[in-house]
Design a protein around this motif. Sequence first.
Motif, PDB file in Angstrom:
ATOM      1  N   HIS A 223       2.334   2.602   8.047  1.00  0.00           N
ATOM      2  CA  HIS A 223       3.610   1.929   7.435  1.00  0.00           C
ATOM      3  C   HIS A 223       2.948   3.557   6.582  1.00  0.00           C
ATOM      4  N   SER A 224       4.945   3.381   5.694  1.00  0.00           N
ATOM      5  CA  SER A 224       5.142   3.685   4.272  1.00  0.00           C
ATOM      6  C   SER A 224       6.689   3.890   3.613  1.00  0.00           C
ATOM      7  N   PHE A 225       6.338   4.016   2.914  1.00  0.00           N
ATOM      8  CA  PHE A 225       7.676   3.918   1.821  1.00  0.00           C
ATOM      9  C   PHE A 225       7.735   4.673   0.476  1.00  0.00           C
ATOM     10  N   PHE A 226       9.380   5.941   0.275  1.00  0.00           N
ATOM     11  CA  PHE A 226       8.927   6.074  -1.256  1.00  0.00           C
ATOM     12  C   PHE A 226       9.611   5.557  -2.227  1.00  0.00           C
ATOM     13  N   ALA A 227       9.507   5.338  -3.554  1.00  0.00           N
ATOM     14  CA  ALA A 227      10.703   4.984  -4.504  1.00  0.00           C
ATOM     15  C   ALA A 227       9.736   5.626  -6.005  1.00  0.00           C
ATOM     16  N   GLN A 228      11.531   5.948  -7.018  1.00  0.00           N
ATOM     17  CA  GLN A 228      10.662   5.589  -7.819  1.00  0.00           C
ATOM     18  C   GLN A 228       9.676   7.223  -7.978  1.00  0.00           C
ATOM     19  N   GLY A 229       9.791   8.312  -7.284  1.00  0.00           N
ATOM     20  CA  GLY A 229       8.363   9.080  -7.101  1.00  0.00           C
ATOM     21  C   GLY A 229       7.279   8.517  -6.925  1.00  0.00           C
ATOM     22  N   VAL A 230       7.390   6.950  -6.735  1.00  0.00           N
ATOM     23  CA  VAL A 230       6.061   6.769  -5.724  1.00  0.00           C
ATOM     24  C   VAL A 230       5.860   6.680  -4.440  1.00  0.00           C
ATOM     25  N   LEU A 231       4.672   6.676  -3.932  1.00  0.00           N
ATOM     26  CA  LEU A 231       4.550   7.173  -2.150  1.00  0.00           C
ATOM     27  C   LEU A 231       3.853   5.563  -1.802  1.00  0.00           C
ATOM     28  N   PHE A 232       3.773   4.903  -1.481  1.00  0.00           N
ATOM     29  CA  PHE A 232       3.396   3.854  -0.582  1.00  0.00           C
ATOM     30  C   PHE A 232       3.162   4.059   0.982  1.00  0.00           C
ATOM     31  N   TRP A 233       1.375   3.961   1.498  1.00  0.00           N
ATOM     32  CA  TRP A 233       0.966   3.824   2.377  1.00  0.00           C
ATOM     33  C   TRP A 233       0.411   2.457   3.059  1.00  0.00           C
ATOM     34  N   LEU A 234       1.181   2.019   4.114  1.00  0.00           N
ATOM     35  CA  LEU A 234      -0.036   0.587   4.159  1.00  0.00           C
ATOM     36  C   LEU A 234      -0.471   1.250   5.427  1.00  0.00           C
ATOM     37  N   PHE A 235      -2.037   0.849   5.567  1.00  0.00           N
ATOM     38  CA  PHE A 235      -2.531   1.060   6.831  1.00  0.00           C
ATOM     39  C   PHE A 235      -2.540  -0.874   7.983  1.00  0.00           C
ATOM     40  N   VAL A 236      -2.855  -0.603   8.791  1.00  0.00           N
ATOM     41  CA  VAL A 236      -3.082  -1.847   9.526  1.00  0.00           C
ATOM     42  C   VAL A 236      -3.711  -1.868  10.822  1.00  0.00           C
ATOM     43  N   GLY A 237      -4.919  -2.896  11.270  1.00  0.00           N
ATOM     44  CA  GLY A 237      -4.846  -2.713  12.443  1.00  0.00           C
ATOM     45  C   GLY A 237      -6.428  -3.170  13.026  1.00  0.00           C
ATOM     46  N   GLY A 238      -6.410  -3.684  14.391  1.00  0.00           N
ATOM     47  CA  GLY A 238      -8.289  -4.257  13.886  1.00  0.00           C
ATOM     48  C   GLY A 238      -8.976  -3.275  14.426  1.00  0.00           C
ATOM     49  N   ARG A 239      -8.410  -1.579  14.133  1.00  0.00           N
ATOM     50  CA  ARG A 239     -10.117  -0.814  13.570  1.00  0.00           C
ATOM     51  C   ARG A 239      -9.001   0.168  13.993  1.00  0.00           C
ATOM     52  N   LEU A 240      -8.882   0.142  11.970  1.00  0.00           N
ATOM     53  CA  LEU A 240      -8.849   1.813  10.912  1.00  0.00           C
ATOM     54  C   LEU A 240     -10.251   1.958  10.706  1.00  0.00           C
ATOM     55  N   PRO A 241      -9.134   3.631  10.462  1.00  0.00           N
ATOM     56  CA  PRO A 241     -10.587   4.355  10.431  1.00  0.00           C
ATOM     57  C   PRO A 241     -11.382   3.600   8.532  1.00  0.00           C
ATOM     58  N   ALA A 242     -12.177   4.208   9.087  1.00  0.00           N
ATOM     59  CA  ALA A 242     -13.797   3.707   8.246  1.00  0.00           C
ATOM     60  C   ALA A 242     -13.337   4.092   6.616  1.00  0.00           C
ATOM     61  N   LYS A 243     -13.367   5.923   6.978  1.00  0.00           N
ATOM     62  CA  LYS A 243     -12.654   6.598   5.771  1.00  0.00           C
ATOM     63  C   LYS A 243     -11.558   5.923   4.756  1.00  0.00           C
ATOM     64  N   LEU A 244     -10.428   5.076   5.181  1.00  0.00           N
ATOM     65  CA  LEU A 244      -9.515   4.434   4.776  1.00  0.00           C
ATOM     66  C   LEU A 244     -10.549   3.863   3.329  1.00  0.00           C
TER      67      LEU A 244
END
Length: 284
Positions: A223-244
């Motif tokens: 999920h993502s949202f952008f506001a005030q010049g900042v971009l946020f990414w939220l990843f959720v799940g039981g099998r998240l890539p280890a690189k995160l």
Amino acid sequence: MRSESGEPPNAPLHRMCSVWRGTITARMPEGICQLCLKKGPLMDSHVLPKALYRYLRASGGSDPVSVTKDRVHQSSKQVTAYLLCSACEKLLNENGERWMLHQGFRGQHRFRLREALLRATPLGPVHDGIAYSASNITELDVARIAYYASSVFWRASLPSSSNDREYQISLGKGYEAAFREYLLGCACFPSSAALVVQVANTNSPLQAFCFPFSQRHDGYHHHSFFAQGVLFWLFVGGRLPAKLDYICIVRSKAQVIFLSDKLEESVQSGSIDLLADAMRKRKT
């Protein structure tokens, strides 16, 4: 000192204030607060903070541009719903919202978060920008950054957050509950989640905000949202890539945050992979 009626001089003022408070409370509908789950008067809560509309209108001179998963439009409409009690509204504000709103872009070249990064020593260049260790920058408060972002994603996930589905995302019941516990201070940031933060490397970023939207992957969602010049990414799940783990501001060793030269392009799906690969090679 008392008046001829025997009342203190300021008694009429106290009565007026009492009536005013009672009128405001009477106008607030009763319901179950979505955060503390207690019954009582509910506030008209914003999915995105109310101050965002004021900052963007002040800096641009007109109604802000908002972006949803379905459209881009300029409007003064503020997405609200009766979700939280006054105590929980205060909790969200004090634990992250007020602080983050002052750090993001506020018009007239005021962008404290970017300025703090530019004064710091970077970890090094990455795809379309620079990586920094937030834990080594005294002006930054990682706990408040994570709390603020989580509160926005969580509010956008609530079924009653809007009558219009274009403003709503789904965290899933399990993650919605996990983030509720985290926001209440009863649990840590969810273990099956990762938060990535990118800051625009310009003193006058895009005069718009993007409501949270989602994409599904094999074994997880982001999920993502952008506001005030900042971009946020939220990843959720039981099998998240280890690189995160290398780029999550909460879980990475250096609590990584990124300054991006091409933030608008960062919404493209490949950007996160490139950032993660760059940080993994640094073994941060």
